[in-house]
Design an enzyme around this catalytic site. Structure first.
Site, PDB file in Angstrom:
ATOM      1  N   CYS A 174       0.842  -1.190   0.000  1.00  0.00           N
ATOM      2  CA  CYS A 174       0.000   0.000   0.000  1.00  0.00           C
ATOM      3  C   CYS A 174       0.881   1.245   0.000  1.00  0.00           C
ATOM      4  CB  CYS A 174      -0.906   0.003   1.226  1.00  0.00           C
ATOM      5  SG  CYS A 174      -2.213   1.211   1.090  1.00  0.00           S
ATOM      6  N   ILE A 175       0.559   2.191  -0.871  1.00  0.00           N
ATOM      7  CA  ILE A 175       1.362   3.419  -0.953  1.00  0.00           C
ATOM      8  C   ILE A 175       0.490   4.654  -0.721  1.00  0.00           C
ATOM      9  CG2 ILE A 175       3.247   2.505  -2.377  1.00  0.00           C
ATOM     10  CD1 ILE A 175       1.769   3.534  -4.859  1.00  0.00           C
TER      11      ILE A 175
END
Length: 325
Positions: A174-175
Site C-alpha cells: 500500500c502506498i
C-alpha cells in the site's frame, strides 16, 4: 497521545501458569462462529480465492472472499452454504452493490459475513451501505472499514456495523501514505490503540503485520481479529503467478488499489511486488498457532484474553537479535 508501531513495542512477560504452550487456547468467537486463530487472510486477489476460502472454512479458520469477481459472488454463497460451510463475502459501495444486497434478500441468500471493503471507510457511502444491509439482510454479520480514528469507529458502529476494520495504508503493497499524505502507516498499532478506546464491538487490525509476534501485539492493543496480507501471500496454495528470479521461486503480490488490480492507472494507491515462495500454507498456520500459544504462555494466561492486559514498553529502534543477520 502515545505514537508507536509494531517494531517499537515489546510486551512484558508475566509468570507462566501452563506446563506446555500446547495447553494455551488460541480460539476466538467472532460473530456467529468460533475460529482456531484470531487471524484472517487479506481479501485480496493474490491472497484469497474460492478454493482457499473453502479450505479455510472447512478447517475452522476465518476468511473473507474478495469482491473483484462480482458475478461469482452469488454462486459462491450457494456453493459454500450447500457444502455446509459459512459464506463470507465483500462488497463495495457503488449503486450496483446496493442492488446486489437487495437481490440477496430476494433470493433469501444470507451470507454469514459481509465485509464493506473501502480504502476510506469513514464515509457517508459506507454508513449508507451498513444501514442498507441491516435493513434487507439483518442476520448477516457486517464488517465495515477501513478507518483510522475513534470517530470513524463510533460512526460505523452507530450505523449498525458488527465489527470495524482499522488501518489506512500500513500494508506492504500500500502506498496511500506516499500518494496522499494520509494514513496510519508507521503508527498503525497506536491507531488501533486509540480506536479501541472508542469501540464497543470487535475491531480487525488490518495492515502492517510483519511477524507472528505482531499478532499478539494487535490483540494487546484492542484487536479481536488480525488481517494479514504479505505473510499469507506466496504459498504453494496461494493465488498469483509463480515466477523464477535468480534461481529462486517467487509469487506476485499486489494491493487492491494497484493498477494490476484495477487494470488501469487511475487513483492508484497500491503497488506490485514479488514475495519469495513460502511452501505450504498449513505449515505457516501451524507455526502461527504455536507462536501465539507461546505468546499466551508469556502473558501468564491460558487463552487470548491474557494478552489484553499485559504491560509493555516502547523501545525505539530496538536491537534485533536472531531475526536479522
Amino acid at each position: 497521545m502515545k505514537i508507536f508501531d509494531y517494531e517499537d513495542i515489546q510486551l512484558i512477560p508475566n509468570k507462566c501458569i501452563v506446563e506446555s504452550r500446547s495447553e494455551c487456547d488460541t480460539t476466538i468467537q467472532f460473530g456467529p462462529k468460533k475460529f482456531k486463530l484470531p487471524v484472517v487472510p487479506a481479501n485480496m486477489q493474490t491472497v484469497m480465492n474460492e478454493k482457499l476460502a473453502k479450505w479455510f472454512a472447512e478447517n475452522d479458520y476465518f476468511y473473507i472472499m474478495h469482491r473483484f469477481d462480482e458475478e461469482a459472488r452469488i454462486p459462491f454463497i450457494k456453493h459454500m452454504q450447500n457444502s455446509g460451510l459459512f459464506a463470507s463475502i465483500s462488497v463495495g459501495v457503488k449503486k450496483a452493490e446496493f442492488d446486489f444486497i437487495e437481490k440477496l434478500a430476494q433470493e433469501k441468500l444470507i451470507p454469514e459475513y459481509i465485509t464493506i471493503d473501502i480504502a476510506h471507510g469513514h464515509s457517508d457511502s459506507v454508513i449508507n451501505m451498513i444501514k442498507h444491509i441491516k435493513t434487507h439482510i439483518p442476520d448477516s454479520f457486517v464488517i465495515a472499514g477501513n478507518v483510522g480514528t475513534p470517530e470513524g469507529v463510533r460512526e460505523l458502529e452507530n450505523a449498525g456495523a458488527d465489527a470495524t476494520k482499522v488501518g489506512i495504508g500500513p500494508g506492504r503493497v500500500c502506498i496511500t501514505k506516499i500518494k496522499t499524505g494520509f494514513g496510519t502507516g508507521g503508527w498503525q498499532l497506536a491507531a488501533l490503540n486509540i480506536c479501541s478506546k472508542a469501540a464497543r464491538k470487535p475491531l480487525i487490525a488490518d495492515g502492517g503485520i510483519r511477524t507472528h509476534g505482531d499478532i499478539a501485539k494487535s490483540i494487546r492493543f484492542g484487536a479481536s481479529m488480525v488481517m494479514i496480507g504479505s505473510l499469507f501471500a506466496a504459498h504453494e496454495e496461494s493465488p498469483g503467478e509463480t515466477v523464477e528470479l535468480d534461481g529462486k521461486q517467487y509469487k506476485e503480490y499486489f494491493g487492491s488499489a494497484s493498477e494490476f488490480q484495477k487494470g488501469e492507472h487511475k487513483n492508484v494507491e497500491g503497488k506490485k511486488m514479488f514475495v519469495e515462495h513460502k511452501g505450504s500454507l498449513t505449515d505457516t498456520l501451524k507455526e502461527m498457532q504455536q507462536d501465539l500459544q507461546s505468546s499466551i504462555s508469556y502473558a501468564g494466561g491460558k487463552d487470548l484474553k491474557s494478552l489484553r492486559t499485559v504491560d509493555y514498553v516502547i523501545v525505539r529502534n530496538s536491537i534485533f537479535n536472531g531475526d536479522r543477520d
